[in-house]
Design a protein around this motif. Structure first.
Motif, PDB file in Angstrom:
ATOM      1  N   ASP A 223       0.627  -1.240  -0.020  1.00 22.31           N
ATOM      2  CA  ASP A 223       0.031   0.062  -0.177  1.00 22.31           C
ATOM      3  C   ASP A 223       0.881   1.260   0.141  1.00 22.31           C
ATOM      4  O   ASP A 223       1.893   1.356   0.872  1.00 22.31           O
ATOM      5  CB  ASP A 223      -0.879  -0.038   1.063  1.00 22.31           C
ATOM      6  CG  ASP A 223      -1.943   0.920   1.034  1.00 22.31           C
ATOM      7  OD1 ASP A 223      -2.017   1.931   0.427  1.00 22.31           O
ATOM      8  OD2 ASP A 223      -3.335   0.561   1.750  1.00 22.31           O
ATOM      9  N   ARG A 225       0.258   3.962   1.145  1.00 28.47           N
ATOM     10  CA  ARG A 225      -0.229   4.971   2.204  1.00 28.47           C
ATOM     11  C   ARG A 225       0.298   4.211   3.590  1.00 28.47           C
ATOM     12  O   ARG A 225       0.158   2.776   3.407  1.00 28.47           O
ATOM     13  CB  ARG A 225      -1.746   5.079   2.127  1.00 28.47           C
ATOM     14  CG  ARG A 225      -2.144   5.652   0.794  1.00 28.47           C
ATOM     15  CD  ARG A 225      -3.574   6.005   1.022  1.00 28.47           C
ATOM     16  NE  ARG A 225      -4.219   4.350   0.714  1.00 28.47           N
ATOM     17  CZ  ARG A 225      -5.359   4.153   0.801  1.00 28.47           C
ATOM     18  NH1 ARG A 225      -6.126   5.009   1.070  1.00 28.47           N
ATOM     19  NH2 ARG A 225      -5.742   2.782   0.677  1.00 28.47           N
ATOM     20  N   PRO A 226       0.526   4.911   4.502  1.00 26.57           N
ATOM     21  CA  PRO A 226       0.883   4.224   5.693  1.00 26.57           C
ATOM     22  C   PRO A 226      -0.121   3.845   6.756  1.00 26.57           C
ATOM     23  O   PRO A 226       0.081   3.954   8.000  1.00 26.57           O
ATOM     24  CB  PRO A 226       2.026   5.025   6.370  1.00 26.57           C
ATOM     25  CG  PRO A 226       1.361   6.475   6.003  1.00 26.57           C
ATOM     26  CD  PRO A 226       0.843   6.441   4.584  1.00 26.57           C
ATOM     27  N   ILE A 227      -1.146   3.543   6.240  1.00 31.31           N
ATOM     28  CA  ILE A 227      -2.538   3.240   6.727  1.00 31.31           C
ATOM     29  C   ILE A 227      -2.077   1.756   7.971  1.00 31.31           C
ATOM     30  O   ILE A 227      -2.441   1.940   9.364  1.00 31.31           O
ATOM     31  CB  ILE A 227      -3.672   2.950   6.298  1.00 31.31           C
ATOM     32  CG1 ILE A 227      -3.836   4.097   5.393  1.00 31.31           C
ATOM     33  CG2 ILE A 227      -4.865   2.485   7.085  1.00 31.31           C
ATOM     34  CD1 ILE A 227      -5.090   3.983   4.346  1.00 31.31           C
ATOM     35  N   ASN A 230       0.427   2.390  10.491  1.00 32.83           N
ATOM     36  CA  ASN A 230      -0.026   3.222  11.577  1.00 32.83           C
ATOM     37  C   ASN A 230      -0.912   2.573  12.966  1.00 32.83           C
ATOM     38  O   ASN A 230      -0.615   2.887  13.775  1.00 32.83           O
ATOM     39  CB  ASN A 230      -0.935   4.412  11.199  1.00 32.83           C
ATOM     40  CG  ASN A 230      -1.198   5.330  12.173  1.00 32.83           C
ATOM     41  OD1 ASN A 230      -2.642   5.129  12.627  1.00 32.83           O
ATOM     42  ND2 ASN A 230      -0.811   6.696  12.576  1.00 32.83           N
ATOM     43  N   LYS A 302       8.908   4.327   5.686  1.00 32.27           N
ATOM     44  CA  LYS A 302       9.223   5.262   4.613  1.00 32.27           C
ATOM     45  C   LYS A 302      10.600   4.580   3.993  1.00 32.27           C
ATOM     46  O   LYS A 302      11.052   4.739   2.979  1.00 32.27           O
ATOM     47  CB  LYS A 302       9.377   6.634   5.190  1.00 32.27           C
ATOM     48  CG  LYS A 302       9.565   7.853   4.089  1.00 32.27           C
ATOM     49  CD  LYS A 302       8.816   7.676   2.907  1.00 32.27           C
ATOM     50  CE  LYS A 302       9.081   8.735   1.834  1.00 32.27           C
ATOM     51  NZ  LYS A 302       7.958   8.994   0.701  1.00 32.27           N
ATOM     52  N   TRP A 369       0.992  11.341   9.490  1.00 32.11           N
ATOM     53  CA  TRP A 369       1.619  10.329   8.726  1.00 32.11           C
ATOM     54  C   TRP A 369       1.273  10.441   7.267  1.00 32.11           C
ATOM     55  O   TRP A 369       2.196  10.443   6.308  1.00 32.11           O
ATOM     56  CB  TRP A 369       1.336   9.037   9.316  1.00 32.11           C
ATOM     57  CG  TRP A 369       1.909   8.725  10.548  1.00 32.11           C
ATOM     58  CD1 TRP A 369       2.231   9.412  11.568  1.00 32.11           C
ATOM     59  CD2 TRP A 369       2.261   7.339  10.792  1.00 32.11           C
ATOM     60  NE1 TRP A 369       2.703   8.739  12.904  1.00 32.11           N
ATOM     61  CE2 TRP A 369       2.725   7.528  12.370  1.00 32.11           C
ATOM     62  CE3 TRP A 369       2.295   6.068  10.491  1.00 32.11           C
ATOM     63  CZ2 TRP A 369       3.315   6.256  13.139  1.00 32.11           C
ATOM     64  CZ3 TRP A 369       2.869   4.983  11.041  1.00 32.11           C
ATOM     65  CH2 TRP A 369       3.338   5.057  12.394  1.00 32.11           C
ATOM     66  N   MET A 370       0.048  10.776   6.868  1.00 30.28           N
ATOM     67  CA  MET A 370      -0.245  11.076   5.386  1.00 30.28           C
ATOM     68  C   MET A 370       0.566  12.459   4.930  1.00 30.28           C
ATOM     69  O   MET A 370       0.811  12.216   3.739  1.00 30.28           O
ATOM     70  CB  MET A 370      -1.741  11.012   5.439  1.00 30.28           C
ATOM     71  CG  MET A 370      -2.433   9.762   6.031  1.00 30.28           C
ATOM     72  SD  MET A 370      -2.194   8.327   5.058  1.00 30.28           S
ATOM     73  CE  MET A 370      -3.379   8.569   3.581  1.00 30.28           C
ATOM     74  N   GLU A 371       0.484  13.290   5.550  1.00 37.42           N
ATOM     75  CA  GLU A 371       1.228  14.376   5.142  1.00 37.42           C
ATOM     76  C   GLU A 371       2.550  14.044   4.994  1.00 37.42           C
ATOM     77  O   GLU A 371       3.294  14.408   3.946  1.00 37.42           O
ATOM     78  CB  GLU A 371       1.134  15.465   6.129  1.00 37.42           C
ATOM     79  CG  GLU A 371      -0.430  16.203   6.305  1.00 37.42           C
ATOM     80  CD  GLU A 371      -0.351  17.335   7.409  1.00 37.42           C
ATOM     81  OE1 GLU A 371       0.269  18.596   6.827  1.00 37.42           O
ATOM     82  OE2 GLU A 371      -1.128  17.371   8.272  1.00 37.42           O
ATOM     83  N   ALA A 373       3.912  11.188   4.656  1.00 34.00           N
ATOM     84  CA  ALA A 373       4.648  10.208   3.381  1.00 34.00           C
ATOM     85  C   ALA A 373       4.362  10.948   2.034  1.00 34.00           C
ATOM     86  O   ALA A 373       4.931  10.074   1.144  1.00 34.00           O
ATOM     87  CB  ALA A 373       3.300   9.214   3.903  1.00 34.00           C
ATOM     88  N   GLU A 374       3.788  12.062   1.906  1.00 38.43           N
ATOM     89  CA  GLU A 374       3.879  12.584   0.707  1.00 38.43           C
ATOM     90  C   GLU A 374       5.163  12.651  -0.127  1.00 38.43           C
ATOM     91  O   GLU A 374       5.993  12.920   0.453  1.00 38.43           O
ATOM     92  CB  GLU A 374       3.012  13.780   0.263  1.00 38.43           C
ATOM     93  CG  GLU A 374       1.410  13.690   1.040  1.00 38.43           C
ATOM     94  CD  GLU A 374       0.867  14.832   1.019  1.00 38.43           C
ATOM     95  OE1 GLU A 374       1.417  15.969   0.951  1.00 38.43           O
ATOM     96  OE2 GLU A 374      -0.505  14.967   1.397  1.00 38.43           O
TER      97      GLU A 374
END
Length: 374
Positions: A223, A225-227, A230, A302, A369-371, A373-374
């Motif tokens: 994925d 995204r780091p869902i 997290n 990351k 985290w979402m910010e 990870a961009e």
């Protein structure tokens, strides 16, 4: 039933009597075991003063999470409802009167007291107006009934029964996941994997714990995204992840293509990244550097995506993969992890230049985290 059993030489009187048509009755050493249907019990807790009349420790607790789950089970899987636990009653006396036909016996519980199970009785009472009689007949409930000294014993024990129970968790139910079972049966070389709590390895074997495996697979998931990472970062998050085995996040980590080789690669990479973070000087963890302290899984996630020669995450579980996993994990990943930590700390400062909350509260949040990870 050819005999009449009674726990006391007495006739039915005007006192409170609970009359039932049991499917089966057995007189045990210390009491009675009685199987009845939910259809026969809906009237027990129906009156407004039922808890008072039955001497229950609690009244109707209403729509608690447990009660909602019980109500759903009674509606969706009535045959399973009775397996959720027996209902324990006390009584002044128990009388069984034989009927003229099979299953025509009558059971009279004289002076009934609800020692345990009032919420289940209430769930059944609430269902009587919305579920048909035939539906409620599909649910068979076990009653345990105690009289005399055994009644006192049952009160004493059930009043503190919660002290002697180890509550079940989402992790305890992972043993029912077929993909987890298949993974357990795989070839772990000199180690093994067991998802259950409380398991220890022998003196010459490495045990891969469910917490470590979850965190490692989340850091190397496909994925973007780091869902998952997290969720896997905290015990509460892991429990939430494990509790919903139908969710896309769960299925992205624990699928039918999992192999011991893939899990060992993930655990080695995850461990290598964490070890590298552990070597960073204390001063690097000050200010925005608290990210290293409170969000290490984000940095590991990351870093595993930042190697000069990218890890083929989609081939993680392929035993025949020709990618140099050992070299990448042991030689390249530690350096890249430190560099990643430094970059993410700087980015944290850039995206949140003005902060009003403690680092400990803000750093673990998925939104941040979402910010980053961009």
């Amino acid at each position: 039933m050819n005999s009449i059993f009674s726990s006391a030489e007495r006739l039915l009187s005007a006192e409170h009597v609970l009359s039932l048509r049991p499917l089966r009755v057995a007189q045990l050493t210390r009491g009675w075991a009685v199987d009845v249907t939910a259809a026969d019990l809906v009237q027990v807790a129906g009156p407004v003063d039922a808890a008072r009349r039955l001497g229950a420790g609690r009244g109707d607790l209403g729509g608690t999470e447990v009660n909602r789950a019980l109500a759903w089970m009674l509606e969706d899987r009535p045959e399973d409802f009775g397996a959720a636990g027996q209902i324990v009653l006390g009584a002044d006396a128990v009388e069984v009167q034989a009927g003229a036909r099979p299953f025509g016996d009558s059971l009279h519980v004289i002076g009934p007291e609800c020692i345990d199970g009032m919420q289940r009785l209430r769930v059944m009472a609430d269902a009587r107006d919305r579920l048909p009689y035939d539906h409620l007949q599909q649910s068979v409930i076990r009653l345990e009934i105690y009289c005399g000294h055994e009644r006192e014993r049952a009160r004493r024990v059930y009043d503190v029964a919660d002290r002697y129970l180890n509550p079940s968790t989402a992790q305890d139910r992972l043993i029912r996941c077929p993909n987890i079972l298949n993974l357990m049966r795989g070839d772990w070389e000199k180690g093994d994997f067991d998802p259950r709590r409380g398991m220890t390895a022998g003196p010459h074997r490495q045990r891969f714990s469910m917490a470590d495996v979850t965190s490692a697979l989340a850091c190397l998931s496909g994925d973007p995204r780091p869902i998952a990472a997290n969720l896997a970062a905290t015990p509460q998050g892991r429990e939430a992840l494990w509790d919903d085995r139908d969710s896309p996040v769960y299925r992205s980590l624990f699928h039918g293509q999992m192999t011991p080789v893939g899990v060992m690669r993930a655990v080695e990479a995850w461990g290598s990244a964490h070890s590298a973070l552990g070597t960073m000087p204390r001063k690097s963890r000050q200010g925005y550097g608290h990210l290293i302290e409170y969000a290490p899984e984000l940095i590991c996630w990351k870093a595993c995506r930042s190697l000069p020669e990218p890890l083929p995450l989609n081939n993680l579980h392929d035993p025949k993969s020709d990618f140099p996993w050992v070299r990448a994990i042991e030689r390249d990943l530690p350096t890249v992890t430190v560099q990643t930590a430094e970059r993410m700390v700087a980015r944290y400062q850039a995206v949140r230049p003005e902060r009003t909350r403690p680092y400990k509260a803000e750093a673990p949040e998925l939104g941040l985290w979402m910010e980053l990870a961009e």
